[in-house]
Design an enzyme around this catalytic site. Structure first.
Site, PDB file in Angstrom:
ATOM      1  N   CYS A  74       0.823  -1.020   0.037  1.00 58.94           N
ATOM      2  CA  CYS A  74      -0.069  -0.215  -0.047  1.00 58.94           C
ATOM      3  C   CYS A  74       0.989   1.150  -0.133  1.00 58.94           C
ATOM      4  O   CYS A  74       2.047   1.308   0.697  1.00 58.94           O
ATOM      5  CB  CYS A  74      -1.008  -0.046   1.371  1.00 58.94           C
ATOM      6  SG  CYS A  74      -1.622   1.547   1.640  1.00 58.94           S
ATOM      7  N   CYS A 153      -7.127  -0.388   8.117  1.00 60.47           N
ATOM      8  CA  CYS A 153      -5.897   0.589   8.122  1.00 60.47           C
ATOM      9  C   CYS A 153      -5.552   1.021   9.587  1.00 60.47           C
ATOM     10  O   CYS A 153      -6.263   1.491  10.283  1.00 60.47           O
ATOM     11  CB  CYS A 153      -6.335   1.934   7.376  1.00 60.47           C
ATOM     12  SG  CYS A 153      -4.862   2.985   7.362  1.00 60.47           S
ATOM     13  N   ASN A 296      -9.995  27.181  11.881  1.00 62.90           N
ATOM     14  CA  ASN A 296      -9.215  26.537  12.772  1.00 62.90           C
ATOM     15  C   ASN A 296      -8.183  27.536  13.562  1.00 62.90           C
ATOM     16  O   ASN A 296      -8.038  26.956  14.825  1.00 62.90           O
ATOM     17  CB  ASN A 296      -8.299  25.446  11.813  1.00 62.90           C
ATOM     18  CG  ASN A 296      -7.430  24.606  12.803  1.00 62.90           C
ATOM     19  OD1 ASN A 296      -8.159  23.720  13.779  1.00 62.90           O
ATOM     20  ND2 ASN A 296      -6.234  24.106  12.597  1.00 62.90           N
ATOM     21  N   GLU A 312     -10.066  32.916   2.344  1.00 59.60           N
ATOM     22  CA  GLU A 312     -10.245  31.523   2.011  1.00 59.60           C
ATOM     23  C   GLU A 312     -11.184  31.465   0.510  1.00 59.60           C
ATOM     24  O   GLU A 312     -12.127  32.311   0.340  1.00 59.60           O
ATOM     25  CB  GLU A 312     -11.074  30.817   2.902  1.00 59.60           C
ATOM     26  CG  GLU A 312     -11.660  29.530   2.721  1.00 59.60           C
ATOM     27  CD  GLU A 312     -10.539  28.643   2.344  1.00 59.60           C
ATOM     28  OE1 GLU A 312     -10.467  27.471   1.600  1.00 59.60           O
ATOM     29  OE2 GLU A 312      -9.541  28.496   3.300  1.00 59.60           O
ATOM     30  N   ASP A 339      -9.159  34.216  -4.290  1.00 55.30           N
ATOM     31  CA  ASP A 339      -7.782  33.756  -4.165  1.00 55.30           C
ATOM     32  C   ASP A 339      -6.799  34.405  -3.272  1.00 55.30           C
ATOM     33  O   ASP A 339      -6.987  35.811  -3.073  1.00 55.30           O
ATOM     34  CB  ASP A 339      -6.985  34.087  -5.827  1.00 55.30           C
ATOM     35  CG  ASP A 339      -5.520  33.712  -5.738  1.00 55.30           C
ATOM     36  OD1 ASP A 339      -5.229  32.400  -5.772  1.00 55.30           O
ATOM     37  OD2 ASP A 339      -4.834  34.821  -5.898  1.00 55.30           O
ATOM     38  N   CYS A 386       2.697  22.140   5.451  1.00 49.35           N
ATOM     39  CA  CYS A 386       2.763  20.659   5.560  1.00 49.35           C
ATOM     40  C   CYS A 386       3.953  20.401   4.557  1.00 49.35           C
ATOM     41  O   CYS A 386       3.934  19.092   4.152  1.00 49.35           O
ATOM     42  CB  CYS A 386       1.306  20.212   5.053  1.00 49.35           C
ATOM     43  SG  CYS A 386       0.829  20.529   3.432  1.00 49.35           S
TER      44      CYS A 386
END
Length: 429
Positions: A74, A153, A296, A312, A339, A386
């Site tokens: 996987c 999983c 958030n 956003e 944007d 990230c």
């Protein structure tokens, strides 16, 4: 051709880097720094070789037996062969190297240790799966579009695994492979409510939920993909999470069409860590939240005294962000749709000023528009990412404009994988 090499380090993407006898760089998965391994070349490029691990000749003391039987088949996990403390060190090293390669001066204390996750397994509250030709759910094999069937999983919560097991039993007989391209499983962090979303590109007519799947989750939806999704007006499945950050309690609500972190427990710690880097303020202050999502960071920023302006592009997220602020008593918050780069240029042209700017962009980062941030007069910039490479690229743009990286903290939102979040605090020189 087989050859034996020593692994020098693990780089972005979770690949080990070593050198062939002729000095050519060799990249191979499933290895750890310091190991001696035998590999076979799978693809040659101008500057490096791709290789497949044949056997480990001298293992690292950090090597463990991966607990998942599908590991290396996987394409989801790529660090299960490393003990968890070693995973944290690898992610710290990856973030550090990304900054060095981008020529971003490190903070005085260097990149700080990675914030560990309380649960290295069972942390995902969202799964996206594909369907094979027989209608079985699964993940793509690494580097391919081949679907590896999965009935459990180790990264998913217990509730999602229960749902996945039932899906694996019922999907092949439901005819789903002819009507649906994939599916998503959600669990609401606050109450354990489960949601099954079936994705389809068929619109004329749009397929209905197969009767055999209708009772699998608390809510089962069919959602168009591609252009058809733009015209979809059906309400989303509601999800909720309760937070306790900086001594303040609040609840965020969103639907499945909004982005939210798949690891909600670690997300709460990420939010507390990031906002804890800001100096306390006695008076209200203007703050700009870029890629604000469903609030958030906007809501806890507001609860700390900020008058938040959020930007956003997702209209579903914007609606939930505004509602979440209202529910928390933050009536002075406002949100701009569109944007982020375009809205930033409009703000700078109007001479807008913010004491704090926070940004949490998608993987591609903010890019050239990062250079506009200093024009808004912030005292601090909190940058969360990230992707270490695009993060370092964007931070370099700020360094070139007189800012310094004061703190850099990796956060492990995705244990057992090479993915790493990082929180950067920047201050003016």
């Amino acid at each position: 051709m087989e050859q034996t090499i020593e692994i020098n380090k693990v780089i972005m993407g979770g690949l080990g880097l070593g050198r062939a006898a002729d000095g050519m760089a060799v990249m191979v998965a499933g290895v750890l720094p310091g190991e001696t391994v035998t590999v076979t070349t799978t693809r040659a490029h101008r500057g490096h070789l791709e290789a497949r691990l044949v056997r480990v000749e001298a293992p690292s003391p950090d090597r463990i037996t991966p607990p998942c039987p599908l590991y290396a088949t996987c394409g989801g996990c790529d660090l299960q062969h490393a003990a968890y403390p070693a995973q944290l060190r690898l992610k710290q090293a990856i973030v550090t190297e990304s900054l060095v390669r981008a020529r971003v001066p490190l903070p005085a204390g260097g990149v700080e240790p990675t914030l560990d996750a309380p649960a290295p397994f069972g942390y995902r509250y969202r799964l996206r799966l594909h369907l094979d030709a027989d209608g079985r759910p699964g993940f793509h094999r690494a580097g391919t579009n081949e679907v590896v069937p999965v009935a459990r999983c180790l990264l998913a919560t217990q509730r999602l695994n229960q749902l996945l097991a039932r899906l694996a039993e019922r999907l092949p007989a439901s005819g789903a492979a002819d009507r649906f391209s994939g599916l998503e499983l959600f669990e609401s962090p606050a109450d354990g409510t489960t949601v099954l979303v079936l994705h389809t590109s068929l619109t004329d007519p749009a397929p209905a939920v197969p009767p055999s799947l209708a009772d699998l989750a608390d809510q089962v939806l069919v959602e168009p993909t591609g252009r058809a999704a733009q015209a979809a007006a059906a309400p989303g499945a509601e999800l909720r999470q309760e937070f306790a950050v900086a001594g303040r309690r609040y609840t965020l609500t969103w639907d499945h069409r909004c982005f939210f972190q798949v690891n909600p427990v670690q997300n709460e710690r990420l939010v507390a860590l990031a906002l804890g880097l800001l100096p306390p303020r006695d008076q209200p202050f203007p703050a700009l939240d870029l890629f604000s999502g469903m609030g958030n960071f906007s809501v806890p920023l507001g609860l700390l005294g900020a008058r938040v302006t959020g930007i956003e592009h997702n209209p579903h997220s914007l609606g939930h962000a505004a509602a979440n602020c209202r529910e928390s008593g933050l009536e002075r918050s406002r949100f701009l749709e569109g944007d982020v780069g375009h809205q930033l240029r409009r703000l700078t042209n109007r001479g807008a000023r913010f004491a704090v700017i926070l940004l949490d962009p998608p993987r591609q980062g903010l890019g050239k528009a990062t250079a506009l941030l200093p024009e808004l007069g912030p005292e601090q910039i909190l940058s969360i990412s990230c992707d270490p490479a695009t993060h370092a690229r964007d931070l370099r743009l700020l360094v070139d404009r007189g800012w310094r990286l004061a703190r850099m903290i990796p956060v492990d939102l995705f244990p057992q994988t090479h993915h790493v979040e990082s929180v950067a605090l920047l201050e003016r020189n």
